[in-house]
Design an enzyme around this catalytic site. Structure first.
Site, PDB file in Angstrom:
ATOM      1  N   PHE A 171      12.248  84.589  67.804  1.00 19.41           N
ATOM      2  CA  PHE A 171      11.549  83.850  68.862  1.00 19.41           C
ATOM      3  C   PHE A 171      10.375  84.665  69.435  1.00 19.41           C
ATOM      4  O   PHE A 171       9.204  84.300  69.260  1.00 19.41           O
ATOM      5  CB  PHE A 171      12.586  83.467  69.936  1.00 19.41           C
ATOM      6  N   ASN A 189      15.584  90.549  58.782  1.00 22.86           N
ATOM      7  CA  ASN A 189      16.666  90.226  57.829  1.00 22.86           C
ATOM      8  C   ASN A 189      17.076  88.745  57.933  1.00 22.86           C
ATOM      9  O   ASN A 189      18.029  88.321  57.301  1.00 22.86           O
ATOM     10  CB  ASN A 189      17.890  91.129  58.049  1.00 22.86           C
ATOM     11  N   THR A 229      18.847  85.835  62.704  1.00 23.67           N
ATOM     12  CA  THR A 229      18.522  84.745  63.648  1.00 23.67           C
ATOM     13  C   THR A 229      17.059  84.343  63.530  1.00 23.67           C
ATOM     14  O   THR A 229      16.628  83.409  64.202  1.00 23.67           O
ATOM     15  CB  THR A 229      18.818  85.169  65.114  1.00 23.67           C
ATOM     16  N   ASN A 263      16.356 104.692  62.631  1.00 23.41           N
ATOM     17  CA  ASN A 263      15.476 104.562  61.460  1.00 23.41           C
ATOM     18  C   ASN A 263      14.018 104.391  61.872  1.00 23.41           C
ATOM     19  O   ASN A 263      13.106 104.965  61.266  1.00 23.41           O
ATOM     20  CB  ASN A 263      15.927 103.384  60.590  1.00 23.41           C
ATOM     21  N   LYS A 278       8.174 109.295  63.862  1.00 26.42           N
ATOM     22  CA  LYS A 278       8.013 110.757  63.816  1.00 26.42           C
ATOM     23  C   LYS A 278       7.232 111.157  62.564  1.00 26.42           C
ATOM     24  O   LYS A 278       6.303 111.961  62.617  1.00 26.42           O
ATOM     25  CB  LYS A 278       9.413 111.390  63.802  1.00 26.42           C
ATOM     26  N   TYR A 288      26.051  94.575  72.821  1.00 23.88           N
ATOM     27  CA  TYR A 288      24.619  94.391  73.056  1.00 23.88           C
ATOM     28  C   TYR A 288      24.136  95.348  74.155  1.00 23.88           C
ATOM     29  O   TYR A 288      23.197  96.128  73.945  1.00 23.88           O
ATOM     30  CB  TYR A 288      24.378  92.941  73.469  1.00 23.88           C
ATOM     31  N   TYR A 331      13.917 111.385  71.535  1.00 22.56           N
ATOM     32  CA  TYR A 331      12.888 111.633  70.503  1.00 22.56           C
ATOM     33  C   TYR A 331      11.559 111.997  71.174  1.00 22.56           C
ATOM     34  O   TYR A 331      10.789 112.798  70.643  1.00 22.56           O
ATOM     35  CB  TYR A 331      12.715 110.411  69.585  1.00 22.56           C
ATOM     36  N   ARG A 377      21.485  79.629  74.069  1.00 20.43           N
ATOM     37  CA  ARG A 377      21.012  80.096  75.372  1.00 20.43           C
ATOM     38  C   ARG A 377      20.831  78.904  76.311  1.00 20.43           C
ATOM     39  O   ARG A 377      20.722  77.757  75.878  1.00 20.43           O
ATOM     40  CB  ARG A 377      19.709  80.886  75.228  1.00 20.43           C
TER      41      ARG A 377
HETATM   42  P1  NAD Z   1      15.832  86.426  68.203  1.00 25.33           P
HETATM   43  O1  NAD Z   1      17.274  86.410  67.845  1.00 25.33           O
HETATM   44  O2  NAD Z   1      15.084  85.140  68.139  1.00 25.33           O
HETATM   45  O3  NAD Z   1      15.046  87.485  67.313  1.00 25.33           O
HETATM   46  C1  NAD Z   1      15.619  88.658  66.815  1.00 25.33           C
HETATM   47  C2  NAD Z   1      15.063  88.897  65.421  1.00 25.33           C
HETATM   48  O4  NAD Z   1      15.612  90.109  64.897  1.00 25.33           O
HETATM   49  C3  NAD Z   1      15.438  87.787  64.426  1.00 25.33           C
HETATM   50  O5  NAD Z   1      14.312  87.430  63.684  1.00 25.33           O
HETATM   51  C4  NAD Z   1      16.519  88.428  63.569  1.00 25.33           C
HETATM   52  O6  NAD Z   1      16.622  87.858  62.280  1.00 25.33           O
HETATM   53  C5  NAD Z   1      16.063  89.872  63.557  1.00 25.33           C
HETATM   54  N1  NAD Z   1      17.166  90.812  63.276  1.00 25.33           N
HETATM   55  C6  NAD Z   1      18.385  90.870  63.864  1.00 25.33           C
HETATM   56  N2  NAD Z   1      19.099  91.881  63.337  1.00 25.33           N
HETATM   57  C7  NAD Z   1      18.301  92.493  62.414  1.00 25.33           C
HETATM   58  C8  NAD Z   1      18.486  93.590  61.537  1.00 25.33           C
HETATM   59  N3  NAD Z   1      19.640  94.284  61.483  1.00 25.33           N
HETATM   60  N4  NAD Z   1      17.470  93.931  60.708  1.00 25.33           N
HETATM   61  C9  NAD Z   1      16.291  93.243  60.716  1.00 25.33           C
HETATM   62  N5  NAD Z   1      16.064  92.179  61.533  1.00 25.33           N
HETATM   63  C10 NAD Z   1      17.069  91.809  62.370  1.00 25.33           C
HETATM   64  O7  NAD Z   1      15.733  87.058  69.656  1.00 25.33           O
HETATM   65  P2  NAD Z   1      14.493  87.180  70.655  1.00 25.33           P
HETATM   66  O8  NAD Z   1      14.819  86.376  71.841  1.00 25.33           O
HETATM   67  O9  NAD Z   1      13.224  86.956  69.932  1.00 25.33           O
HETATM   68  O10 NAD Z   1      14.614  88.709  71.066  1.00 25.33           O
HETATM   69  C11 NAD Z   1      13.785  89.708  70.492  1.00 25.33           C
HETATM   70  C12 NAD Z   1      14.109  91.050  71.124  1.00 25.33           C
HETATM   71  O11 NAD Z   1      13.905  90.988  72.531  1.00 25.33           O
HETATM   72  C13 NAD Z   1      15.554  91.497  70.902  1.00 25.33           C
HETATM   73  O12 NAD Z   1      15.563  92.872  70.652  1.00 25.33           O
HETATM   74  C14 NAD Z   1      16.214  91.200  72.217  1.00 25.33           C
HETATM   75  O13 NAD Z   1      17.290  92.054  72.474  1.00 25.33           O
HETATM   76  C15 NAD Z   1      15.072  91.404  73.207  1.00 25.33           C
HETATM   77  N6  NAD Z   1      15.289  90.616  74.435  1.00 25.33           N
HETATM   78  C16 NAD Z   1      15.116  89.268  74.443  1.00 25.33           C
HETATM   79  C17 NAD Z   1      15.334  88.554  75.612  1.00 25.33           C
HETATM   80  C18 NAD Z   1      15.144  87.050  75.686  1.00 25.33           C
HETATM   81  O14 NAD Z   1      15.326  86.458  76.752  1.00 25.33           O
HETATM   82  N7  NAD Z   1      14.756  86.382  74.631  1.00 25.33           N
HETATM   83  C19 NAD Z   1      15.750  89.213  76.773  1.00 25.33           C
HETATM   84  C20 NAD Z   1      15.939  90.588  76.710  1.00 25.33           C
HETATM   85  C21 NAD Z   1      15.674  91.295  75.544  1.00 25.33           C
HETATM   86  N1  UDP Z   2      24.757  79.025  80.428  1.00 29.31           N
HETATM   87  C1  UDP Z   2      25.171  77.757  80.820  1.00 29.31           C
HETATM   88  N2  UDP Z   2      25.189  76.772  79.875  1.00 29.31           N
HETATM   89  C2  UDP Z   2      24.820  76.974  78.588  1.00 29.31           C
HETATM   90  C3  UDP Z   2      24.377  78.272  78.206  1.00 29.31           C
HETATM   91  C4  UDP Z   2      24.374  79.272  79.146  1.00 29.31           C
HETATM   92  O1  UDP Z   2      25.516  77.525  81.989  1.00 29.31           O
HETATM   93  O2  UDP Z   2      24.865  76.014  77.802  1.00 29.31           O
HETATM   94  C5  UDP Z   2      24.688  80.093  81.458  1.00 29.31           C
HETATM   95  C6  UDP Z   2      25.306  81.421  81.043  1.00 29.31           C
HETATM   96  O3  UDP Z   2      26.694  81.433  81.329  1.00 29.31           O
HETATM   97  C7  UDP Z   2      24.507  82.385  81.900  1.00 29.31           C
HETATM   98  C8  UDP Z   2      23.133  81.750  82.016  1.00 29.31           C
HETATM   99  O4  UDP Z   2      23.328  80.371  81.705  1.00 29.31           O
HETATM  100  O5  UDP Z   2      25.070  82.478  83.192  1.00 29.31           O
HETATM  101  C9  UDP Z   2      22.089  82.344  81.061  1.00 29.31           C
HETATM  102  O6  UDP Z   2      22.660  82.345  79.773  1.00 29.31           O
HETATM  103  P1  UDP Z   2      21.850  82.802  78.474  1.00 29.31           P
HETATM  104  O7  UDP Z   2      22.828  82.788  77.336  1.00 29.31           O
HETATM  105  O8  UDP Z   2      20.633  81.981  78.322  1.00 29.31           O
HETATM  106  O9  UDP Z   2      21.366  84.279  78.780  1.00 29.31           O
HETATM  107  P2  UDP Z   2      22.065  85.574  79.431  1.00 29.31           P
HETATM  108  O10 UDP Z   2      23.460  85.235  79.884  1.00 29.31           O
HETATM  109  O11 UDP Z   2      22.072  86.576  78.344  1.00 29.31           O
HETATM  110  O12 UDP Z   2      21.188  85.904  80.572  1.00 29.31           O
END
Ligand code: NAD
Ligand code: UDP
Length: 311
Positions: free
Chosen positions: A12, A33, A36, A98, A104, A144, A158, A185
């Site tokens: 995303f 990979n 997701t 990695n 580095k 996580y 690092y 989500r």
């Molecule tokens: P997402 O699941 O849409 O994207 C994660 C991507 O990483 C996917 O394309 C998945 O295929 C890839 N991936 C997962 N494991 C892998 C691996 N072992 N090797 C190679 N690729 C791998 O999630 P996102 O919402 O786009 O989140 C991106 C980053 O931002 C993540 O690190 C997440 O922890 C961080 N983040 C997101 C949010 C949010 O609200 N979306 C909040 C806090 C942190």
């Molecule tokens: N949540 C909800 N209904 C859903 C999905 C999530 O009420 O269908 C709630 C969840 O329990 C949390 C909040 O919405 O309190 C945000 O959830 P999300 O999974 O989006 O992100 P995170 O919990 O990691 O902040």
């Protein structure tokens, strides 16, 4: 022209980041990979000469010469990161090791996508970067939360031990187009349920809060953090401080979609944080960054995206 590695680039946030970097004139290697990530997210980018896709798992070492690394690879939705908890922890810890070794070797700058989850269920509100958090080390979210905390430690060590140029951002709940409709989500669930006329699932009583940031604002902050000249390594909170309850979010989505869906209250999952709101004064001071997109404008764009892909 910079050569930039984006891990998790088909996900995303990663797909928006790759698009923006290409628009800025950089060469992008998207490593993913596809756990997701989705090919649809990068379909248009694949046609660009400055975009390259590498299917690879970051828990395995890789050798790519580059100037900058944005490390986003990691499933972010609780449903996805709990699916294989051990793999999630490996992705955070072995993955960043990695990437740090690459940084580095090639003297590349590296940015780690950390999370508001490092604050756990916070006892300080709003959350400042100086807060150390309230995290359960053995709960269902720990794979996580603790993985991301360990990754921050490795980044910092690092930097201290080898002088690697590091940047840590702590992302708060982000939403927008390219979210996976099935990622579980709250934003994607509520919108897809509203559009299909299904019940809107509210976990607990819906009074828990989150602060939702539109993806374009976030990507702007991520790039500003990588490019900041002051050698400010972070961590820095990136999110929208406009806090709301889950119930309020669901009601806004019902209003904007004109849906007749009913609310269905389900049990609250374990360790679900009660409240969450970023203090973004560091981002404002160090990066001159703050989010611009109001929730209604952002939700409208996100609803349009889901309407189109669900047709
Ligand atoms: P997402 O699941 O849409 O994207 C994660 C991507 O990483 C996917 O394309 C998945 O295929 C890839 N991936 C997962 N494991 C892998 C691996 N072992 N090797 C190679 N690729 C791998 O999630 P996102 O919402 O786009 O989140 C991106 C980053 O931002 C993540 O690190 C997440 O922890 C961080 N983040 C997101 C949010 C949010 O609200 N979306 C909040 C806090 C942190
Ligand atoms: N949540 C909800 N209904 C859903 C999905 C999530 O009420 O269908 C709630 C969840 O329990 C949390 C909040 O919405 O309190 C945000 O959830 P999300 O999974 O989006 O992100 P995170 O919990 O990691 O902040």
């Amino acid at each position: 022209m910079k050569k930039i590695l984006v891990t998790g680039g088909a996900g995303f946030i990663g797909s928006h980041l790759c698009k923006k970097l290409i628009e800025n004139g950089d060469n992008v290697i998207c490593l993913d990979n596809f756990f997701t990530g989705r090919h649809e997210n990068i379909e248009k980018l694949k046609k660009k000469e400055t975009f390259q896709l590498l299917e690879h798992d970051i828990i395995e070492p890789v050798d790519i010469e580059c100037d900058e690394i944005y490390n986003l690879a990691c499933p972010a939705s609780p449903v996805h990161y709990q699916y294989d908890a051990i793999k999630t922890l490996k992705t955070s810890v072995l993955g960043i090791l990695n990437m740090l070794e690459l940084a580095k070797k090639y003297n590349a700058k590296i940015l780690q996508a950390s999370t508001s989850e490092v604050y756990g269920s916070p006892l300080e509100h709003p959350q400042k970067e100086t807060y150390w958090g309230n995290v359960n080390p053995i709960g269902i979210r720990s794979c996580y939360d603790e993985g991301k905390r360990a990754a921050e430690t490795l980044m910092t060590d690092y930097n201290r031990q080898y002088g690697v140029k590091t940047r840590i951002i702590r992302i708060f709940n982000t939403y927008g187009p390219n979210m996976d409709p099935k990622d579980g989500r709250v934003v994607s669930n509520c919108i897809t349920q509203a559009l299909k006329g299904e019940n809107i699932t509210i976990y607990g009583d819906g009074t828990q809060t989150r602060s939702f940031c539109y993806v374009d604002d976030l990507v702007d902050g991520i790039i500003k953090m990588m490019n900041n000249k002051q050698d400010f390594t972070g961590p820095v909170n990136l999110g929208n401080p406009s806090e709301r309850t889950v119930l309020d979010l669901a009601e806004k989505i019902l209003e904007l979609t004109g849906s007749n869906s009913k609310l269905e209250f389900l049990p609250l999952p374990g360790d679900d944080p009660v409240k969450r709101k970023p203090d973004i004064s560091v981002a404002q001071r160090e990066l001159g960054w703050k989010p611009k997109t109001d929730i209604i404008e952002g939700l409208k764009k996100t609803i349009d995206y889901f309407s189109n892909i669900m047709q």
